[in-house]
Design a protein around this motif. Sequence first.
Motif, PDB file in Angstrom:
ATOM      1  N   VAL A 222       3.429   5.328  26.482  1.00 42.70           N
ATOM      2  CA  VAL A 222       3.187   5.478  25.037  1.00 42.70           C
ATOM      3  C   VAL A 222       2.150   4.478  24.559  1.00 42.70           C
ATOM      4  O   VAL A 222       1.242   4.827  23.797  1.00 42.70           O
ATOM      5  CB  VAL A 222       4.512   5.338  24.248  1.00 42.70           C
ATOM      6  N   MET A 223       2.248   3.221  25.016  1.00 45.02           N
ATOM      7  CA  MET A 223       1.253   2.214  24.621  1.00 45.02           C
ATOM      8  C   MET A 223      -0.133   2.598  25.124  1.00 45.02           C
ATOM      9  O   MET A 223      -1.119   2.472  24.401  1.00 45.02           O
ATOM     10  CB  MET A 223       1.639   0.837  25.166  1.00 45.02           C
ATOM     11  N   SER A 224      -0.221   3.059  26.362  1.00 46.24           N
ATOM     12  CA  SER A 224      -1.503   3.453  26.929  1.00 46.24           C
ATOM     13  C   SER A 224      -2.108   4.608  26.144  1.00 46.24           C
ATOM     14  O   SER A 224      -3.296   4.604  25.819  1.00 46.24           O
ATOM     15  CB  SER A 224      -1.318   3.852  28.394  1.00 46.24           C
ATOM     16  N   PHE A 225      -1.283   5.595  25.821  1.00 45.96           N
ATOM     17  CA  PHE A 225      -1.771   6.739  25.052  1.00 45.96           C
ATOM     18  C   PHE A 225      -2.203   6.316  23.654  1.00 45.96           C
ATOM     19  O   PHE A 225      -3.262   6.702  23.164  1.00 45.96           O
ATOM     20  CB  PHE A 225      -0.693   7.821  24.966  1.00 45.96           C
ATOM     21  N   SER A 226      -1.397   5.496  22.995  1.00 46.74           N
ATOM     22  CA  SER A 226      -1.696   5.061  21.625  1.00 46.74           C
ATOM     23  C   SER A 226      -2.960   4.214  21.562  1.00 46.74           C
ATOM     24  O   SER A 226      -3.823   4.425  20.718  1.00 46.74           O
ATOM     25  CB  SER A 226      -0.535   4.246  21.049  1.00 46.74           C
ATOM     26  N   LEU A 227      -3.069   3.238  22.462  1.00 40.56           N
ATOM     27  CA  LEU A 227      -4.260   2.395  22.467  1.00 40.56           C
ATOM     28  C   LEU A 227      -5.478   3.166  22.951  1.00 40.56           C
ATOM     29  O   LEU A 227      -6.599   2.863  22.565  1.00 40.56           O
ATOM     30  CB  LEU A 227      -4.023   1.147  23.314  1.00 40.56           C
ATOM     31  N   GLY A 228      -5.264   4.177  23.785  1.00 32.09           N
ATOM     32  CA  GLY A 228      -6.372   5.025  24.231  1.00 32.09           C
ATOM     33  C   GLY A 228      -6.961   5.826  23.093  1.00 32.09           C
ATOM     34  O   GLY A 228      -8.149   6.132  23.076  1.00 32.09           O
ATOM     35  N   ALA A 229      -6.135   6.167  22.110  1.00 31.99           N
ATOM     36  CA  ALA A 229      -6.639   6.878  20.940  1.00 31.99           C
ATOM     37  C   ALA A 229      -7.589   5.995  20.148  1.00 31.99           C
ATOM     38  O   ALA A 229      -8.437   6.488  19.416  1.00 31.99           O
ATOM     39  CB  ALA A 229      -5.480   7.334  20.060  1.00 31.99           C
ATOM     40  N   MET A 230      -7.459   4.668  20.311  1.00 36.26           N
ATOM     41  CA  MET A 230      -8.365   3.730  19.643  1.00 36.26           C
ATOM     42  C   MET A 230      -9.553   3.387  20.535  1.00 36.26           C
ATOM     43  O   MET A 230     -10.332   2.500  20.232  1.00 36.26           O
ATOM     44  CB  MET A 230      -7.607   2.455  19.260  1.00 36.26           C
ATOM     45  N   HIS A 231      -9.676   4.050  21.681  1.00 34.15           N
ATOM     46  CA  HIS A 231     -10.772   3.858  22.640  1.00 34.15           C
ATOM     47  C   HIS A 231     -10.853   2.419  23.138  1.00 34.15           C
ATOM     48  O   HIS A 231     -11.920   1.847  23.241  1.00 34.15           O
ATOM     49  CB  HIS A 231     -12.111   4.280  22.039  1.00 34.15           C
ATOM     50  N   ALA A 232      -9.724   1.815  23.432  1.00 33.45           N
ATOM     51  CA  ALA A 232      -9.674   0.472  23.980  1.00 33.45           C
ATOM     52  C   ALA A 232      -9.245   0.577  25.439  1.00 33.45           C
ATOM     53  O   ALA A 232      -8.180   1.094  25.734  1.00 33.45           O
ATOM     54  CB  ALA A 232      -8.690  -0.380  23.184  1.00 33.45           C
ATOM     55  N   HIS A 233     -10.077   0.097  26.384  1.00 36.70           N
ATOM     56  CA  HIS A 233      -9.829   0.310  27.809  1.00 36.70           C
ATOM     57  C   HIS A 233      -9.755  -1.014  28.565  1.00 36.70           C
ATOM     58  O   HIS A 233     -10.325  -2.002  28.161  1.00 36.70           O
ATOM     59  CB  HIS A 233     -10.957   1.127  28.439  1.00 36.70           C
ATOM     60  N   PHE A 234      -9.061  -0.993  29.716  1.00 37.95           N
ATOM     61  CA  PHE A 234      -9.139  -2.096  30.657  1.00 37.95           C
ATOM     62  C   PHE A 234      -9.044  -1.528  32.061  1.00 37.95           C
ATOM     63  O   PHE A 234      -8.607  -0.414  32.282  1.00 37.95           O
ATOM     64  CB  PHE A 234      -8.065  -3.167  30.401  1.00 37.95           C
ATOM     65  N   HIS A 235      -9.501  -2.305  33.030  1.00 34.74           N
ATOM     66  CA  HIS A 235      -9.507  -1.874  34.425  1.00 34.74           C
ATOM     67  C   HIS A 235      -8.916  -2.987  35.273  1.00 34.74           C
ATOM     68  O   HIS A 235      -9.246  -4.146  35.097  1.00 34.74           O
ATOM     69  CB  HIS A 235     -10.931  -1.588  34.904  1.00 34.74           C
ATOM     70  N   ILE A 236      -8.045  -2.609  36.191  1.00 26.05           N
ATOM     71  CA  ILE A 236      -7.442  -3.563  37.114  1.00 26.05           C
ATOM     72  C   ILE A 236      -7.792  -3.100  38.521  1.00 26.05           C
ATOM     73  O   ILE A 236      -7.624  -1.925  38.854  1.00 26.05           O
ATOM     74  CB  ILE A 236      -5.904  -3.602  36.966  1.00 26.05           C
TER      75      ILE A 236
END
Length: 192
Positions: free
Chosen positions: A19-33
Amino acid sequence: MNWPQIFLGCFVLGFVLSVMSFSLGAMHAHFHIHVPWGHHVHGHLFHGGGHAQAVGPINLATITAFLAWFGGTGFLLNAQFRWLLLPTIVGATLLGLCGAAIVFWMMAHLLWSPNESMQSVDYHMVGVLGRLSQPIREGGTGELVYTHGRTRKSCGARSADGAAIPKGSEVVVTGYERGIASVRRWADLAEQ
């Protein structure tokens, strides 16, 4: 060890992260590990301008989906249906992998576009063939119409040698700087 609580913890963790990933993805905020086995785990966080690249089947979305399905299935099989531990873990793992596979299939077929990864070659103008829609006067500029990336585009054009080039001439871009293409006639280049 209290296995129903472990399964419930996996479910809650996987569900909350999804849910957090989906919600923050709607704000176009990304990270890569970067993980040891060579794949990139992609997720969402407050970091704009994520990389557009192909993602392998092991990524943040599939890991969180696996956790949620594994935990939910394990909890139901162990606590509600009273299955023994080993069949519960096997069943939960299989359904967790199915859930992760469904999420990956949806991402691969519905969300990712093969044309989304822009490369520097997509903007490389030297060698582009086009036609002049406005003539180039001697020492002046005209307009070049060309197709690049299956899209019709136009830009200002200047003769590479300073000579006049008439409207409708087929030209090749020999240089590109500040939105102005330096061009030469295709016929002249073909003779050389």
